[in-house]
Design a protein around this motif. Structure first.
Motif, PDB file in Angstrom:
ATOM      1  N   SER A  25       0.818  -1.214   0.000  1.00 51.71           N
ATOM      2  CA  SER A  25       0.000   0.000   0.000  1.00 51.71           C
ATOM      3  C   SER A  25       0.855   1.268   0.000  1.00 51.71           C
ATOM      4  N   ALA A  29       0.654   4.022  -2.895  1.00 53.31           N
ATOM      5  CA  ALA A  29       0.372   5.438  -2.619  1.00 53.31           C
ATOM      6  C   ALA A  29       1.416   6.323  -3.297  1.00 53.31           C
ATOM      7  N   ARG A  32       0.703   6.463  -7.005  1.00 57.76           N
ATOM      8  CA  ARG A  32      -0.396   7.381  -7.354  1.00 57.76           C
ATOM      9  C   ARG A  32       0.096   8.822  -7.355  1.00 57.76           C
ATOM     10  N   ALA A  36       0.170  11.241 -10.667  1.00 55.20           N
ATOM     11  CA  ALA A  36      -0.526  12.537 -10.642  1.00 55.20           C
ATOM     12  C   ALA A  36       0.437  13.693 -10.898  1.00 55.20           C
ATOM     13  N   ASP A 152       0.651   8.372   3.804  1.00 60.04           N
ATOM     14  CA  ASP A 152       0.531   6.961   3.428  1.00 60.04           C
ATOM     15  C   ASP A 152       1.552   6.544   2.384  1.00 60.04           C
ATOM     16  N   THR A 178      -2.795  12.623   2.880  1.00 58.55           N
ATOM     17  CA  THR A 178      -2.595  11.357   2.172  1.00 58.55           C
ATOM     18  C   THR A 178      -2.275  11.641   0.705  1.00 58.55           C
ATOM     19  N   ALA A 179      -1.801  10.619   0.028  1.00 57.36           N
ATOM     20  CA  ALA A 179      -1.510  10.770  -1.400  1.00 57.36           C
ATOM     21  C   ALA A 179      -2.784  11.125  -2.166  1.00 57.36           C
ATOM     22  N   ASP A 180      -3.894  10.475  -1.837  1.00 54.08           N
ATOM     23  CA  ASP A 180      -5.135  10.775  -2.541  1.00 54.08           C
ATOM     24  C   ASP A 180      -5.626  12.184  -2.275  1.00 54.08           C
ATOM     25  N   GLU A 181      -5.458  12.686  -1.064  1.00 50.95           N
ATOM     26  CA  GLU A 181      -5.828  14.068  -0.765  1.00 50.95           C
ATOM     27  C   GLU A 181      -4.980  15.032  -1.602  1.00 50.95           C
ATOM     28  N   TRP A 182      -3.689  14.743  -1.710  1.00 57.54           N
ATOM     29  CA  TRP A 182      -2.811  15.609  -2.501  1.00 57.54           C
ATOM     30  C   TRP A 182      -3.200  15.568  -3.984  1.00 57.54           C
ATOM     31  N   VAL A 183      -3.447  14.363  -4.482  1.00 59.74           N
ATOM     32  CA  VAL A 183      -3.840  14.205  -5.893  1.00 59.74           C
ATOM     33  C   VAL A 183      -5.102  15.016  -6.176  1.00 59.74           C
ATOM     34  N   LYS A 184      -6.083  14.963  -5.282  1.00 62.27           N
ATOM     35  CA  LYS A 184      -7.337  15.709  -5.466  1.00 62.27           C
ATOM     36  C   LYS A 184      -7.102  17.212  -5.430  1.00 62.27           C
TER      37      LYS A 184
END
Length: 186
Positions: A25, A29, A32, A36, A152, A178-184
């Protein structure tokens, strides 16, 4: 004043370290974040720790690195263990800085690469949280970079140490997400 320029640092995601520290994981992360960053035209700079044959960079007085001279060629710069993992493979146009100490800045050309990229903001991922990430945050903060840590996309052999750093120490010098928060946010 010019607009802020961000660079993503992918630190110590190398074969010999990933197999000891990270679960899938953490690498996912980081992947991702790399994907991005590439899509958003954000420079991606890889950092790995490695030494010349014979380890001339390691002093007997350095507790962290002095034992490496007993490790044969395991941490030499051409050993497969010191290469970036295939899941995060740098593109031909993405630089890889080789460091000789814990911080991504020490013994590498990272600062020159960041100046060349015009970066004043850094997003950090790395293995380990208590090693390269902590040391790099401290040095980057002293160099006046704006900092973000992808929680993460970092890991440590000591989960409690990782948690304390992410929750209590890093927020004093960096935005933590998190990586997803940064990507968004891109």
């Amino acid at each position: 004043m010019s607009a802020s320029r961000t660079a993503l640092l992918v630190m110590d995601f190398q074969n010999g370290i990933v197999q000891r520290i990270a679960d899938d994981s953490v690498v996912a992360a980081a992947a991702r974040a790399v994907e991005a960053a590439r899509a958003a035209d954000i420079p991606v700079i890889f950092v790995r720790v490695a030494f010349r044959p014979g380890y001339p960079e390691t002093a007997a007085s350095n507790l962290s690195f002095s034992a490496l001279s007993q490790a044969g060629d395991a941490f030499t710069q051409d050993n497969p263990a010191t290469q970036v993992v295939d899941a995060l493979a740098p593109r031909a146009d993405e630089p890889v800085a080789v460091k000789r100490r814990v911080s991504a800045f020490t013994g590498s050309d990272l600062e020159v690469l960041l100046r060349g990229a015009g970066a004043d903001s850094l997003v950090l991922t790395g293995l380990s949280t208590s090693g390269v990430v902590l040391s790099t945050i401290r040095q980057a903060a002293d160099l006046d970079y704006r900092l973000t840590v992808l929680s993460d996309a970092c890991a440590d052999n000591e989960p409690d140490v990782h948690r304390v750093l992410i929750e209590k120490v890093f927020p004093k010098q960096a935005q933590v997400m998190t990586a997803d928060e940064w990507v968004k946010s891109l």
